[in-house]
Design a protein around this motif. Structure first.
Motif, PDB file in Angstrom:
ATOM      1  N   PRO A 158       0.805  -1.228   0.000  1.00  0.00           N
ATOM      2  CA  PRO A 158       0.000   0.000   0.000  1.00  0.00           C
ATOM      3  C   PRO A 158       0.839   1.280   0.000  1.00  0.00           C
ATOM      4  O   PRO A 158       0.418   2.298  -0.574  1.00  0.00           O
ATOM      5  N   PHE A 159       2.010   1.241   0.596  1.00  0.00           N
ATOM      6  CA  PHE A 159       2.879   2.422   0.584  1.00  0.00           C
ATOM      7  C   PHE A 159       3.393   2.698  -0.825  1.00  0.00           C
ATOM      8  O   PHE A 159       3.585   3.852  -1.216  1.00  0.00           O
ATOM      9  N   HIS A 160       3.636   1.636  -1.597  1.00  0.00           N
ATOM     10  CA  HIS A 160       4.047   1.830  -2.985  1.00  0.00           C
ATOM     11  C   HIS A 160       2.958   2.563  -3.767  1.00  0.00           C
ATOM     12  O   HIS A 160       3.238   3.492  -4.531  1.00  0.00           O
ATOM     13  N   THR A 161       1.717   2.135  -3.561  1.00  0.00           N
ATOM     14  CA  THR A 161       0.604   2.772  -4.262  1.00  0.00           C
ATOM     15  C   THR A 161       0.491   4.239  -3.876  1.00  0.00           C
ATOM     16  O   THR A 161       0.338   5.122  -4.733  1.00  0.00           O
ATOM     17  N   GLN A 162       0.554   4.534  -2.598  1.00  0.00           N
ATOM     18  CA  GLN A 162       0.440   5.921  -2.143  1.00  0.00           C
ATOM     19  C   GLN A 162       1.576   6.776  -2.696  1.00  0.00           C
ATOM     20  O   GLN A 162       1.355   7.917  -3.121  1.00  0.00           O
ATOM     21  N   TYR A 163       2.793   6.242  -2.697  1.00  0.00           N
ATOM     22  CA  TYR A 163       3.937   7.000  -3.190  1.00  0.00           C
ATOM     23  C   TYR A 163       3.782   7.341  -4.663  1.00  0.00           C
ATOM     24  O   TYR A 163       4.010   8.486  -5.081  1.00  0.00           O
ATOM     25  N   LEU A 164       3.387   6.365  -5.456  1.00  0.00           N
ATOM     26  CA  LEU A 164       3.301   6.592  -6.902  1.00  0.00           C
ATOM     27  C   LEU A 164       2.080   7.412  -7.293  1.00  0.00           C
ATOM     28  O   LEU A 164       2.134   8.187  -8.254  1.00  0.00           O
ATOM     29  N   GLU A 165       0.984   7.256  -6.572  1.00  0.00           N
ATOM     30  CA  GLU A 165      -0.204   8.058  -6.879  1.00  0.00           C
ATOM     31  C   GLU A 165       0.099   9.551  -6.767  1.00  0.00           C
ATOM     32  O   GLU A 165      -0.470  10.373  -7.493  1.00  0.00           O
ATOM     33  N   ALA A 166       1.019   9.899  -5.873  1.00  0.00           N
ATOM     34  CA  ALA A 166       1.376  11.307  -5.688  1.00  0.00           C
ATOM     35  C   ALA A 166       2.313  11.818  -6.779  1.00  0.00           C
ATOM     36  O   ALA A 166       2.527  13.034  -6.884  1.00  0.00           O
ATOM     37  N   ARG A 167       2.859  10.920  -7.591  1.00  0.00           N
ATOM     38  CA  ARG A 167       3.891  11.322  -8.567  1.00  0.00           C
ATOM     39  C   ARG A 167       3.521  11.034 -10.021  1.00  0.00           C
ATOM     40  O   ARG A 167       4.096  11.625 -10.927  1.00  0.00           O
ATOM     41  N   LEU A 168       2.593  10.141 -10.243  1.00  0.00           N
ATOM     42  CA  LEU A 168       2.223   9.777 -11.607  1.00  0.00           C
ATOM     43  C   LEU A 168       1.043  10.606 -12.092  1.00  0.00           C
ATOM     44  O   LEU A 168      -0.075  10.452 -11.595  1.00  0.00           O
ATOM     45  N   ASP A 169       1.294  11.494 -13.037  1.00  0.00           N
ATOM     46  CA  ASP A 169       0.182  12.160 -13.703  1.00  0.00           C
ATOM     47  C   ASP A 169      -0.191  11.350 -14.939  1.00  0.00           C
ATOM     48  O   ASP A 169       0.384  10.296 -15.217  1.00  0.00           O
TER      49      ASP A 169
END
Length: 474
Positions: A158-169
């Motif tokens: 889940p931390f991977h998802t949160q990290y990437l959601e903040a960076r992937l447009d």
């Protein structure tokens, strides 16, 4: 004149570069048309994913009111490729729950979400199944506050998802899909222990790090392994891997730990290839699938190469690929070492599996003379030299001991004069074998030498693997 020539050459190179860039963009556009999900496919996935999440949430909160549900993986981050049918649902439980209860609740929630599903086991059990044509995993985990405090490996996801959601447009997500398509096309995508390639998370981090597909290719083309990337500048852990990408959510973890040096090299080769000669086939894994090798073609290869290929065929142990392939590779390394220790020179070797497993070695030298040279210690090393001399002085089958240079030497009888003799003997089991492979070999195996290999072609899967072997590509 020299200046004029250089200027003309420079103009020509610039024109070629521009043409290549235009070709690259045309290929990329065609690939996007194939791999980007359309609106209907997206809507279907979102509908199915929402239904699954609701089912899982209802079942989870019935058992633990503090539980929640999170979608993870590529379909949650819009980095999935058209045709991918995987949905990952994580059910998070509070950390005050004991592990046994988490596993119990997790399986109950999984079966409530996927009534036709079945249980599989990673670090702990979870439920896998199909729902409306999608492959679904329902995985329980602990809801920890920090990825460095995980209680099982899946707690990190889940931390991977949160990290990437903040960076992937949207633009970077599109670049990730393109990168995944390329990595799949050249056969290096997937972090399972059969492929040992690039995981989805690693791919997403690399695209974020370099800012897109082409910048990633340009960087990879010039990599000088070991390559070290640290997106969040943690700067603590060190790793002995060809590619190191420090997990932004866990500074003690290399996201690329499973990636083999072979696959790093393959990426570099094809990065240079696609930049120099852009073409859509490099994004299509089906373009690389060979036809099964025919009997006539196999015989042609054997006649042309004048080597001695040997295959050990045995029923494949009933293991998942992540357990089977490490054991096959360990067994291949052990058998190869055992052959080379006995002076049977291995030209190349491979292992593959269908219903049967095969350890395949191609020998440049498959037969040796009846005697072998055995060097003793230097004579001035008195204790060892005298021991060596005494060991052989009365051996009726040994030539010597005699002096050659500063040491004793004997020529003694060789244990095996052919590779077949060694591979058919009990000494095969002295080499390092995977545990389940060793058990399978103890139950019986078939040894095929030279033209006897035609027996493998009855299996289409093995015939395809042999076609790859005899037509090797980067």
């Amino acid at each position: 004149m020299a200046d004029e020539d250089e200027g003309a050459g420079g103009s020509e190179n610039t024109a070629q570069d521009e043409a290549t860039a235009e070709d690259f963009e045309r290929v990329v556009s065609r690939v996007h048309d194939r791999i980007d999900p359309d609106a209907e496919e997206r809507a279907t996935l979102e509908q199915v994913a929402a239904a699954l999440a609701n089912r899982a949430a209802d079942a989870a909160t019935d058992r633990c009111p503090e539980a929640d549900v999170l979608r993870v993986g590529s379909t949650a981050r819009d980095t999935w490729i058209s045709g991918d049918r995987d949905i990952d649902v994580f059910v998070r439980f509070p950390t005050d729950l004991d592990r046994e209860t988490l596993e119990e609740y997790g399986l109950e929630v999984g079966h409530a979400t996927l009534p036709e599903g079945h249980e599989e086991y990673a670090e702990h059990p979870y439920v896998k199944g199909e729902f409306d044509g999608f492959d679904v995993d329902v995985v329980p985990c602990f809801r920890v506050d920090d990825a460095t405090k995980i209680r099982s490996a899946v707690d990190r996801t889940p931390f991977h998802t949160q990290y990437l959601e903040a960076r992937l447009d949207d633009e970077l997500a599109s670049e990730v899909r393109l990168t995944k398509g390329f990595l799949k096309g050249i056969g290096v995508y997937g972090s399972n222990l059969r492929t040992r390639g690039f995981s989805g998370y690693l791919t997403e981090l690399l695209v974020c790090e370099y800012g897109g597909f082409r910048p990633f290719l340009e960087a990879a083309a010039d990599w000088q392994p070991p390559v070290h990337l640290d997106p969040e500048d943690h700067g603590r852990a060190t790793f002995d891997d060809p590619l190191v990408v420090i997990d932004p959510t866990d500074p003690e973890r290399n996201v690329a730990a499973v990636l083999s040096s072979d696959n790093v090299a393959r990426l570099q080769h094809y990065a240079r290839d696609v930049l120099a000669d852009p073409r859509a086939e490099l994004f299509d894994p089906d373009a690389w699938e060979p036809d099964p090798l025919s009997t006539a073609d196999l015989r042609d290869h054997l006649e042309h190469r004048e080597t001695t290929p040997i295959a050990l065929r045995f029923p494949a142990p009933d293991l998942v690929d992540d357990q089977l392939y490490p054991q096959l590779r360990k067994s291949l390394a052990g058998i190869r070492s055992g052959l080379e220790d006995r002076d049977f020179d291995v030209l190349r070797a491979a292992t593959f599996a269908g219903d049967d497993a095969v350890v395949f070695v191609e020998l440049a030298v498959a037969q040796r003379p009846a005697v072998e040279r055995h060097d003793g210690p230097p004579i001035h090393v008195r204790a060892h030299a005298e021991g060596f001399f005494e060991a052989y002085v009365d051996d009726p089958d040994a030539y010597g001991p005699f002096v050659d240079g500063d040491r004793y030497v004997v020529e003694r009888e060789r244990e095996f004069t052919t590779a077949r003799e060694f591979l058919e003997s009990d000494r095969l089991f002295d080499v390092g074998l995977g545990a389940h492979v060793e058990t399978a070999l103890e139950d019986g195996y078939e040894l095929l030498v030279g033209e006897e290999l035609t027996a493998l072609l009855a299996s289409e899967a093995l015939a395809v693997e042999l076609a790859r072997y005899f037509d090797p590509r980067p």
